[in-house]
Design a protein around this motif. Sequence first.
Motif, PDB file in Angstrom:
ATOM      1  N   PRO A 251      -7.366 -57.794  42.797  1.00 55.25           N
ATOM      2  CA  PRO A 251      -8.756 -57.601  43.228  1.00 55.25           C
ATOM      3  C   PRO A 251      -9.141 -58.653  44.269  1.00 55.25           C
ATOM      4  O   PRO A 251      -8.569 -59.743  44.327  1.00 55.25           O
ATOM      5  N   PHE A 252     -10.132 -58.290  45.078  1.00 51.43           N
ATOM      6  CA  PHE A 252     -10.560 -59.211  46.125  1.00 51.43           C
ATOM      7  C   PHE A 252     -11.052 -60.525  45.514  1.00 51.43           C
ATOM      8  O   PHE A 252     -10.797 -61.597  46.037  1.00 51.43           O
ATOM      9  N   LYS A 253     -11.748 -60.421  44.404  1.00 56.28           N
ATOM     10  CA  LYS A 253     -12.222 -61.606  43.692  1.00 56.28           C
ATOM     11  C   LYS A 253     -11.802 -61.505  42.223  1.00 56.28           C
ATOM     12  O   LYS A 253     -11.833 -60.425  41.644  1.00 56.28           O
ATOM     13  N   PHE A 254     -11.418 -62.633  41.658  1.00 55.48           N
ATOM     14  CA  PHE A 254     -11.050 -62.652  40.248  1.00 55.48           C
ATOM     15  C   PHE A 254     -11.303 -64.044  39.678  1.00 55.48           C
ATOM     16  O   PHE A 254     -11.495 -65.012  40.423  1.00 55.48           O
ATOM     17  N   SER A 255     -11.324 -64.144  38.379  1.00 55.42           N
ATOM     18  CA  SER A 255     -11.613 -65.418  37.713  1.00 55.42           C
ATOM     19  C   SER A 255     -10.561 -66.458  38.056  1.00 55.42           C
ATOM     20  O   SER A 255      -9.366 -66.168  38.050  1.00 55.42           O
ATOM     21  N   GLY A 256     -11.031 -67.672  38.339  1.00 53.04           N
ATOM     22  CA  GLY A 256     -10.118 -68.755  38.651  1.00 53.04           C
ATOM     23  C   GLY A 256      -9.287 -69.161  37.454  1.00 53.04           C
ATOM     24  O   GLY A 256      -9.660 -68.922  36.299  1.00 53.04           O
ATOM     25  N   ASN A 257      -8.141 -69.796  37.724  1.00 55.79           N
ATOM     26  CA  ASN A 257      -7.244 -70.187  36.634  1.00 55.79           C
ATOM     27  C   ASN A 257      -7.887 -71.164  35.664  1.00 55.79           C
ATOM     28  O   ASN A 257      -7.497 -71.247  34.501  1.00 55.79           O
ATOM     29  N   ASN A 258      -8.849 -71.950  36.138  1.00 56.49           N
ATOM     30  CA  ASN A 258      -9.502 -72.948  35.289  1.00 56.49           C
ATOM     31  C   ASN A 258     -10.946 -72.578  34.979  1.00 56.49           C
ATOM     32  O   ASN A 258     -11.776 -73.436  34.721  1.00 56.49           O
ATOM     33  N   ASP A 259     -11.248 -71.289  34.994  1.00 52.98           N
ATOM     34  CA  ASP A 259     -12.619 -70.823  34.752  1.00 52.98           C
ATOM     35  C   ASP A 259     -12.929 -70.831  33.255  1.00 52.98           C
ATOM     36  O   ASP A 259     -12.557 -69.920  32.524  1.00 52.98           O
TER      37      ASP A 259
ATOM     38  N   GLY B  60      -5.719 -69.146  49.733  1.00 55.98           N
ATOM     39  CA  GLY B  60      -6.968 -68.537  49.307  1.00 55.98           C
ATOM     40  C   GLY B  60      -8.091 -69.549  49.258  1.00 55.98           C
ATOM     41  O   GLY B  60      -7.964 -70.687  49.717  1.00 55.98           O
ATOM     42  N   GLU B  61      -9.200 -69.124  48.658  1.00 52.30           N
ATOM     43  CA  GLU B  61     -10.373 -69.984  48.541  1.00 52.30           C
ATOM     44  C   GLU B  61     -11.044 -69.736  47.209  1.00 52.30           C
ATOM     45  O   GLU B  61     -10.682 -68.815  46.458  1.00 52.30           O
ATOM     46  N   SER B  62     -12.048 -70.553  46.924  1.00 51.24           N
ATOM     47  CA  SER B  62     -12.710 -70.472  45.622  1.00 51.24           C
ATOM     48  C   SER B  62     -14.184 -70.803  45.766  1.00 51.24           C
ATOM     49  O   SER B  62     -14.572 -71.587  46.653  1.00 51.24           O
TER      50      SER B  62
ATOM     51  N   ASN C  18     -19.837 -72.430  33.786  1.00 49.73           N
ATOM     52  CA  ASN C  18     -19.051 -72.372  35.014  1.00 49.73           C
ATOM     53  C   ASN C  18     -18.722 -70.931  35.363  1.00 49.73           C
ATOM     54  O   ASN C  18     -18.380 -70.119  34.477  1.00 49.73           O
ATOM     55  N   ASP C  19     -18.802 -70.609  36.621  1.00 53.46           N
ATOM     56  CA  ASP C  19     -18.336 -69.328  37.142  1.00 53.46           C
ATOM     57  C   ASP C  19     -17.442 -69.643  38.334  1.00 53.46           C
ATOM     58  O   ASP C  19     -17.909 -69.896  39.443  1.00 53.46           O
ATOM     59  N   ILE C  20     -16.128 -69.674  38.088  1.00 53.98           N
ATOM     60  CA  ILE C  20     -15.149 -70.032  39.111  1.00 53.98           C
ATOM     61  C   ILE C  20     -14.439 -68.768  39.573  1.00 53.98           C
ATOM     62  O   ILE C  20     -13.798 -68.077  38.775  1.00 53.98           O
ATOM     63  N   THR C  21     -14.561 -68.462  40.858  1.00 51.17           N
ATOM     64  CA  THR C  21     -13.991 -67.231  41.419  1.00 51.17           C
ATOM     65  C   THR C  21     -12.971 -67.577  42.486  1.00 51.17           C
ATOM     66  O   THR C  21     -13.221 -68.407  43.360  1.00 51.17           O
ATOM     67  N   PHE C  22     -11.790 -66.930  42.403  1.00 48.18           N
ATOM     68  CA  PHE C  22     -10.742 -67.081  43.412  1.00 48.18           C
ATOM     69  C   PHE C  22     -10.723 -65.858  44.328  1.00 48.18           C
ATOM     70  O   PHE C  22     -11.019 -64.731  43.895  1.00 48.18           O
ATOM     71  N   GLN C  23     -10.340 -66.103  45.584  1.00 48.86           N
ATOM     72  CA  GLN C  23     -10.128 -65.028  46.547  1.00 48.86           C
ATOM     73  C   GLN C  23      -8.817 -65.288  47.281  1.00 48.86           C
ATOM     74  O   GLN C  23      -8.670 -66.305  47.960  1.00 48.86           O
ATOM     75  N   PHE C  24      -7.848 -64.386  47.108  1.00 50.34           N
ATOM     76  CA  PHE C  24      -6.557 -64.467  47.797  1.00 50.34           C
ATOM     77  C   PHE C  24      -6.311 -63.113  48.466  1.00 50.34           C
ATOM     78  O   PHE C  24      -5.728 -62.200  47.871  1.00 50.34           O
TER      79      PHE C  24
END
Length: 891
Positions: free
Chosen positions: A728-736, A688-690, A715-721
């Motif tokens: 969901p297509f986008k969700f909060s990153g593990n370290n957000d 994925g990406e962030s 911080n607004d950290i978003t993951f995409q997998f």
Amino acid sequence: MQVKIPLLFAALLLCSILGYAQQKITVTYSQTPLKEVITDIESKTSILFSYAPEIIASKKITLEKQEITIDELLPQLASQSRLVFEKVSSQQVIISVPRIVCGYVFDEESKEPIPFSFVSINNDQSTETDEKGYFSFENVDSDINNLKVVFNGYDDKTISLKIGDPCQEIYLNPLGDTLDEVVVLGYVTSGIDRNKDGSILLDSKKLGILPGLVSPDIAQSIQLIPGVSTLDESATGIQIRGGSPDQNLILYDNIKLFNTGYFYGMFSMFNPFATQKATVFRSGTSASYGDRISGIIDISSGDAIPKKTEGGFEVDGLSVNGYAKVPLSEKTAVYAFARRSYADILETPTYNSYEDKIFTNFGVARDINGNVLELETDDDFSPETSNTDFSFADFGTKLIIKPNAKNDISVSGLYTRNRLDFDFTGDGEEFVVDSLITQNKGLSLSWKHTASEKQQTKAVFYFSEYNSFYQNDEIKDETGDGVLDLAEINIRKNDIIDVGLKLSSISRIKEDQKLTLGYELSYTDLDVIISSENPIDAELERSVQDDNNLKNAIFGEYTYNFKNSGIINGGLRFVHYSSLDQFLLEPRINFEYPIGDRFRFKTAIERRNQPISQLVEFNHTELRLENELWRLSDNEQFPLLSSNQISGGILYHFKNLNIDVDAYYKELDGLTTFTNGFSNPLENLEEGESTIKGLDVLLKYRWNNYKIWAGYTFNDITFQFPNLQDTPFKFSGNNDITHSFRISNTLQLEKWQFSLGWQFRSGKPVTPVNSYEIMIDADGENAGVVNFGAVNSDRLPDFHRLDASILYDFSIKSGTKKLKSQIGLSFLNIYNRVKPLDLIYKAERKPLDDGGIAIPGTDGSSPEELEVILEQVIQRFSLGFTPNAVFRIYF
């Protein structure tokens, strides 16, 4: 009768004297010469003043007071005249010149004052210069033969001063090779300055007291900088602007480090005595640095040859520590550092508090509706049912050779070792043993040759080795006969050898222009072993990886310094990794420009790549101890990490006030579901990406000996997998961590230092449990079937903590010498608020019973269906109230 009369007379006389001494008088003076003031006071009281006429000749007093006593009047006279009024008896006051030495510190070339430079006398007392470069020491015992002035970017200077002499002007010579000028002194607090290129410089010699710390720890001090934090209160899990800890490049005397902590990372591996300076890049990184996509932390143990032997010793609530710096000649010196914990010999309240945090990893778990999950746990940790054996040690040495003015040679060595053994008894039918050993070995050789004022060459060779071995043994009563058998053995082993050579040439094209060209070669060999063995059933699962990577990189960098202290720096890094068989370009640009005398505009753009990262292995450990393994990228199972970053902001600096606002945006590619560790178990390794959007704000103000600074990070950290199912297509990153705020205060009163700080941050994202039902599995045993909610759609409680520290400086006489000493106390989490900082679910997919038998309340799943069975919820909690103490002595 004859005896009583003299006694009565004496008593009456004493009472009359005391009453007269407390007599209140009225005074009115307006620019009145001090001699006339003294005469007036003597006429109104029985007080006599003794003084030398020349010291009061030019003094004048302006004062109007009614009904004031002598004891109240004398301090006001002293304040206006800057003389000492010493009341030696009820009827006599001696006036004298204060025993003071003072001076002004200036730049030798510009003749401008140097504020906030560090000044010490005889290694006993220290202070800082003010905005005008002025410093003073009052009530000194004798003339000063060893007054030392230190400031980053300048040669140190040692002089002699006599008591009563006029304030002396002291000029410091700028270092010829200092290209990163400091533009903000005391950027956060004393010893944390900001360079013109945007990097942050930490100097442990100048670092003052910090909240909750008794030692100037570099790893903890870095976390005062906005945009730098940890998720778990550790000293080493440092996140820089949303990047994970393994995305930071950490160097110690040019030695590359792959692990920097002890005791689950709670304690820094960096010996406070052995870390003189650290340069931290949050963005705008020099092209000479590579292989990581987040921050850079470049630490040095120092490179000065002392004029005489220096050393020190300290003991705190966790370890004993000592160092020595010995000049072998005017051109050669050797440093030695050593530290060891003593928790294996004596457990202190400090250690017990950390022990509770590390090994208490269970708590009440609930679903999204607040219902308690009825889980069996094998982690019923308590002092009665468990044992811990923890120790760490580190040793460092450095040889410095300066054969002439054109050559500097240094050789550094480092060895660290961390051992942790833990065992506990569960319900009487189970016994678990955990063992972890990590160690670092390193060696570096550095040579700097200055051919002329315009040409300099550097060569650095380093060797780094990292070893980690973790074993988990589960001993159970499998047959029910009361006999414990070794039921399971889990092993994780990670070994890394990294060898490198870097060559660079720095040319000054003109006085305001610089060109750097360089070449870097390194070889990395990495081994990973993961095994899980069941001796009873003779089952063995084993995974072995042996990879290597040869890196070739060339880099170039052009720097232009504007006359108004602005800077533009453009760089390009061209690198080839053999493990990927790819050529990569990494362009970078950094620009800062002053707007008037108080504002600076700044921006930075860069692309960076990382061929090695840490992966979290969920299914092979009990997750009591560290669970990260380094892996090399192969562009197949483990992709290359890449990032594009842009940042920009405004810096305001005027006198004692700093305001810094910096916004940034990052795009990260090459993340995997195992890169940072999701709270819920994921079966497959997905890519994925962030994206990271952030804002850092710093506000700092200094008023005399009081300093206050506040830092805020958004911080607004978003993951995409895309390939994760039911996600969901986008969700909060593990370290957000959406909001992070820290405010700190320090106050120095003569030999006392006080510090108080409060920090707050949002809770970490976690995946909630939507439902939990007890059913019968294929083995006829109860199984908790879990239905997880959307990934990272819930959050843990917010975290906040109040910390404080106190330090006291004093001297110990040893023969004819005075040894500088210090004692201190610190208190972490004063109000003892303990909340979960992390949550991990341990689960696996299992079939239900063929009959679909279910405990009432279940949904009767189909016989062939594989369900997610929740076995354990592991929670990591914040540190409780933790005291610490230190005793330190220097010679």
